[in-house]
Design a protein around this motif. Structure first.
Motif, mmCIF file in Angstrom:
data_model
loop_
_atom_site.group_PDB
_atom_site.id
_atom_site.type_symbol
_atom_site.label_atom_id
_atom_site.label_comp_id
_atom_site.label_asym_id
_atom_site.label_seq_id
_atom_site.Cartn_x
_atom_site.Cartn_y
_atom_site.Cartn_z
ATOM 1 N N ALA A 110 -13.943 32.937 56.578
ATOM 2 C CA ALA A 110 -12.741 33.005 56.319
ATOM 3 C C ALA A 110 -12.475 32.513 54.809
ATOM 4 N N GLY A 111 -11.559 33.072 53.954
ATOM 5 C CA GLY A 111 -11.110 32.722 52.722
ATOM 6 C C GLY A 111 -9.799 32.767 52.340
ATOM 7 N N ILE A 112 -9.433 31.379 51.800
ATOM 8 C CA ILE A 112 -8.115 30.879 51.536
ATOM 9 C C ILE A 112 -7.741 31.498 50.228
ATOM 10 N N ILE A 153 -13.549 29.274 52.992
ATOM 11 C CA ILE A 153 -13.974 28.932 51.558
ATOM 12 C C ILE A 153 -12.433 29.019 50.949
ATOM 13 N N ALA A 154 -12.409 28.124 50.109
ATOM 14 C CA ALA A 154 -11.164 27.940 49.133
ATOM 15 C C ALA A 154 -11.234 28.645 47.857
ATOM 16 N N GLY A 155 -10.279 29.262 47.620
ATOM 17 C CA GLY A 155 -10.471 30.255 46.515
ATOM 18 C C GLY A 155 -11.316 31.634 46.699
ATOM 19 N N GLY A 156 -10.916 32.125 47.975
ATOM 20 C CA GLY A 156 -11.803 33.220 48.731
ATOM 21 C C GLY A 156 -11.757 34.371 47.850
ATOM 22 N N HIS A 157 -10.825 34.725 46.761
ATOM 23 C CA HIS A 157 -10.957 35.955 46.157
ATOM 24 C C HIS A 157 -11.886 35.784 44.757
ATOM 25 N N GLY A 158 -12.410 34.393 44.431
ATOM 26 C CA GLY A 158 -13.183 34.283 43.321
ATOM 27 C C GLY A 158 -14.627 35.489 43.286
ATOM 28 N N GLN A 159 -15.110 35.480 42.293
ATOM 29 C CA GLN A 159 -16.268 36.380 42.164
ATOM 30 C C GLN A 159 -17.438 35.776 43.015
ATOM 31 N N PRO A 219 -8.941 37.014 55.841
ATOM 32 C CA PRO A 219 -8.052 36.194 54.780
ATOM 33 C C PRO A 219 -7.152 35.312 55.352
ATOM 34 N N VAL A 220 -6.974 34.158 54.659
ATOM 35 C CA VAL A 220 -5.818 33.269 55.112
ATOM 36 C C VAL A 220 -5.121 32.748 53.596
ATOM 37 N N VAL A 221 -3.816 33.263 53.799
ATOM 38 C CA VAL A 221 -2.895 33.334 52.791
ATOM 39 C C VAL A 221 -2.318 31.966 52.775
#
Length: 219
Positions: free
Chosen positions: A28-30, A5-11, A47-49
């Motif tokens: 995994a979240g980017i 998921i791109a934008g992995g920290h979004g609500q 998490p993927v930074v």
């Protein structure tokens, strides 16, 4: 299934990560900022930074290897400068699609917005107008690709109310609110329903259970 998921920290993304992890999926979240990693881990996601505004297609494709599907849920945010509406809401989405194709990942779900296929009406806030144009350009690029089994989801106005599990999902729904919980639930359904590929769907709160609404959209 492994989902990135791109934008992995979004609500919406965090809700989606929790739902996928609860199903036993690999997710995994980017994210752009390392300090966001603990929130993804708490949601059950790796998490993927990676800064999608500066990363190359090859770099991002490396993070997508072995993925079954990808979701673009990133956004510049309401308070961002005009330039970032283009570099994130359009540019990063297009680059993420390029990376998916390069990595051989066909299933691509795009979280978009309503009214992006038309020119913003007179009097629209300039920042919001720039956002709508950027999302519209990204959607057009995605829909033109033959190398992706894409679905574009266009939710109504997002709320943080508890999800109801009842929605309206169709090519055109009219404008109405929808909870972030219900958006995440619909995204899970779309990811697991190949028949929704190559569909652009609007989503609002409604009266149809999520699984039934997704099955109807698959036709």
């Amino acid at each position: 299934m492994r989902v990135v998921i791109a934008g992995g920290h979004g609500q919406v993304a965090l809700r989606l990560e929790r739902l996928l992890a609860a199903r036993g999926e690999q997710v995994a979240g980017i994210i752009r900022r390392p300090e966001q990693a603990s929130d993804l881990q708490a949601a059950g996601a790796a998490p993927v930074v990676c800064d999608l505004e500066s990363a190359t297609v090859g770099e991002v494709a490396g993070h997508l290897k072995a993925a079954s599907a990808v979701v673009f849920a990133a956004g510049a945010g309401a308070g961002s400068q005009f330039a970032r509406k283009d570099t994130v809401d359009r540019g990063a989405a297009v680059m993420f699609a390029d990376a998916a194709e390069a990595a051989g990942v066909r299933r691509f779900v795009m979280v978009s917005a309503m009214r992006v296929d038309q020119e913003p009406s007179e009097g629209t806030d300039p920042g919001f107008a720039a956002y709508l144009r950027a999302k519209g350009a990204a959607d057009a690029d995605i829909r033109a690709r033959s190398g992706l089994d894409w679905t574009i989801l266009r939710p109504g106005r997002l709320t943080n109310d508890p999800g109801t599990g009842l929605v309206t999902l169709a090519e055109s729904t009219g404008r109405a609110d929808v909870t972030r919980d219900d958006v995440a639930a619909v995204l899970v359904g779309l990811l697991h329903t190949p028949g929704t590929a190559r569909r652009t769907l609007e989503l609002t709160g409604g009266s149809t259970p999520v699984n039934e609404a997704v099955a109807q959209a698959a036709g």
